[in-house]
Design an enzyme around this catalytic site. Structure first.
Site, PDB file in Angstrom:
ATOM      1  N   ASP A 194      35.183  48.739  29.767  1.00 48.28           N
ATOM      2  CA  ASP A 194      34.783  47.635  30.891  1.00 48.28           C
ATOM      3  C   ASP A 194      33.885  48.180  31.903  1.00 48.28           C
ATOM      4  O   ASP A 194      32.990  47.476  32.334  1.00 48.28           O
ATOM      5  CB  ASP A 194      36.015  47.393  31.560  1.00 48.28           C
ATOM      6  N   GLY A 209      37.236  41.779  31.526  1.00 44.17           N
ATOM      7  CA  GLY A 209      36.883  42.819  32.815  1.00 44.17           C
ATOM      8  C   GLY A 209      36.811  42.415  33.895  1.00 44.17           C
ATOM      9  O   GLY A 209      36.070  42.980  34.650  1.00 44.17           O
ATOM     10  N   SER A 210      37.627  41.363  34.234  1.00 41.26           N
ATOM     11  CA  SER A 210      37.457  40.696  35.789  1.00 41.26           C
ATOM     12  C   SER A 210      37.702  41.789  36.742  1.00 41.26           C
ATOM     13  O   SER A 210      37.172  42.033  37.572  1.00 41.26           O
ATOM     14  CB  SER A 210      38.557  39.457  35.790  1.00 41.26           C
ATOM     15  N   CYS A 245      42.083  38.461  30.272  1.00 41.46           N
ATOM     16  CA  CYS A 245      42.199  37.843  29.148  1.00 41.46           C
ATOM     17  C   CYS A 245      40.992  38.797  28.426  1.00 41.46           C
ATOM     18  O   CYS A 245      40.293  38.345  27.479  1.00 41.46           O
ATOM     19  CB  CYS A 245      41.783  36.384  29.166  1.00 41.46           C
ATOM     20  N   ILE A 272      41.072  35.643  34.400  1.00 37.20           N
ATOM     21  CA  ILE A 272      41.537  37.015  34.642  1.00 37.20           C
ATOM     22  C   ILE A 272      42.720  37.285  33.454  1.00 37.20           C
ATOM     23  O   ILE A 272      43.021  36.401  32.538  1.00 37.20           O
ATOM     24  CB  ILE A 272      42.370  37.082  35.834  1.00 37.20           C
TER      25      ILE A 272
END
Ligand code: MEV
Length: 312
Positions: free
Chosen positions: A155, A110-111, A107, A105
């Protein structure tokens, strides 16, 4: 029903894209998984398996909540709420959503967009309503906007349409044909090098102060021109590294990211930081002949390594 949703990387053009230049993004098979099941209770239950957290809401509460008050559940709740609104559904039976994710997450991978898009697909599928990609991407973008106050389509679009996208002025074009075929055969490593020390907005503001930034963005745009014509990994890797060198001039790299990029250059075809910088991840184009040495060198560093390929 189980929905598996990709994450994304920026192959070229981060930061330049903020100024109306192009970026090239790619959906990757580092995925999140959303499972949705009917339950007997009049409740919506959310389980974040990786964080070991659960939330229960009464069915009639969902329409009136402010998702931003629900911490780690906010993207998922906002996606449920907006999907129900969009489909004009008044939920009558309870359901349970289990979320798990392999995506690191905060970073640049696009989590949250991955979980958002997965939830939209799961909820619409649960009610047997098939949404078109355009509808899914739009709903996803609205969720990100509602939660973050401001959003880019990068994203949510990359994760919805998959494959390779060119992003410019918050619009996208899907890149197909030889370029996509070439990337399908590429093996990448995502190396999570370190926690990001600064937020994206802060880094974007710092880049804004760099006097010759426009020159640098023009150079990055030339790198993209060349990359789109390329069909061999050696040259493609060199262009990734060239983009990294240009990002260094924007002062968004860190000594650790540079060290990982250097390893990627020596034992792979090339490498660059991906996303806003200030820490986070490096993407390396793997040279299968030297993969063992590459992993050996990377394992000497305190990093997390993820194998990935394009997902389409
Ligand atoms: C962040 O992942 C990429 C940036 O170009 C910001 C953006 O496009 O919104 C730095």
């Amino acid at each position: 029903m189980i929905i598996e949703t990709p994450s994304k990387v920026i192959l070229f053009g981060e930061h330049a894209v903020v100024y109306g230049y192009r970026a090239i993004s790619m959906a990757i098979d580092l995925t999140s998984t959303i499972e949705i099941k009917e339950t007997q209770e009049d409740e919506i239950i959310l389980n974040l398996n990786d964080l070991n957290k659960s939330l229960g809401l009464n069915l009639n509460e969902i329409k009136n909540i402010n998702p931003n008050n629900f911490g780690d559940f906010k993207y998922c709740l906002c996606a449920i709420k907006n999907t129900l609104d969009y489909l004009n559904i008044e939920p009558k039976t309870g359901f349970k959503i289990n979320i798990s994710s392999k995506i690191p997450i905060s970073c640049g991978l696009g989590s949250s967009a991955s979980i958002t898009i997965g939830t939209i697909k799961a909820v619409s599928g649960f009610y047997n309503k098939e949404l078109k990609d355009d509808e899914i991407a739009k709903l996803g973008y609205m969720v990100e906007k509602e939660i973050q106050g401001k959003a880019s389509i990068t994203d949510t679009s990359t994760i919805t349409y998959k494959g390779i996208l060119e992003i410019k002025n918050n619009k996208f074009r899907k890149i197909k044909g030889e370029f996509e075929e070439f990337l399908k055969n590429c093996k990448f490593l995502i190396v999570y090098a370190e926690k990001r020390k600064k937020k994206t907005a802060e880094l974007v503001n710092e880049v804004a102060k760099i006097e010759n930034k426009d020159e640098i963005f023009k150079e990055i745009d030339k790198v993209i021109d060349e990359a789109l014509k390329i069909k061999n990994k050696e040259d493609f890797g060199k262009l990734m590294t060239k983009n990294h060198e240009l990002l260094k001039k924007l002062n968004i790299s860190t000594p650790k990211l540079d060290r990982i990029v250097d390893i990627g250059n020596r034992f792979g075809f090339g490498a660059k930081l991906t996303g806003a910088g200030g820490g986070g991840c490096v993407i390396i184009l793997v040279n299968e002949e030297k993969e063992k040495e590459l992993l050996k060198e990377l394992n000497k560093e305190d990093v997390r390594i993820f194998n990935c390929r394009m997902m389409n």
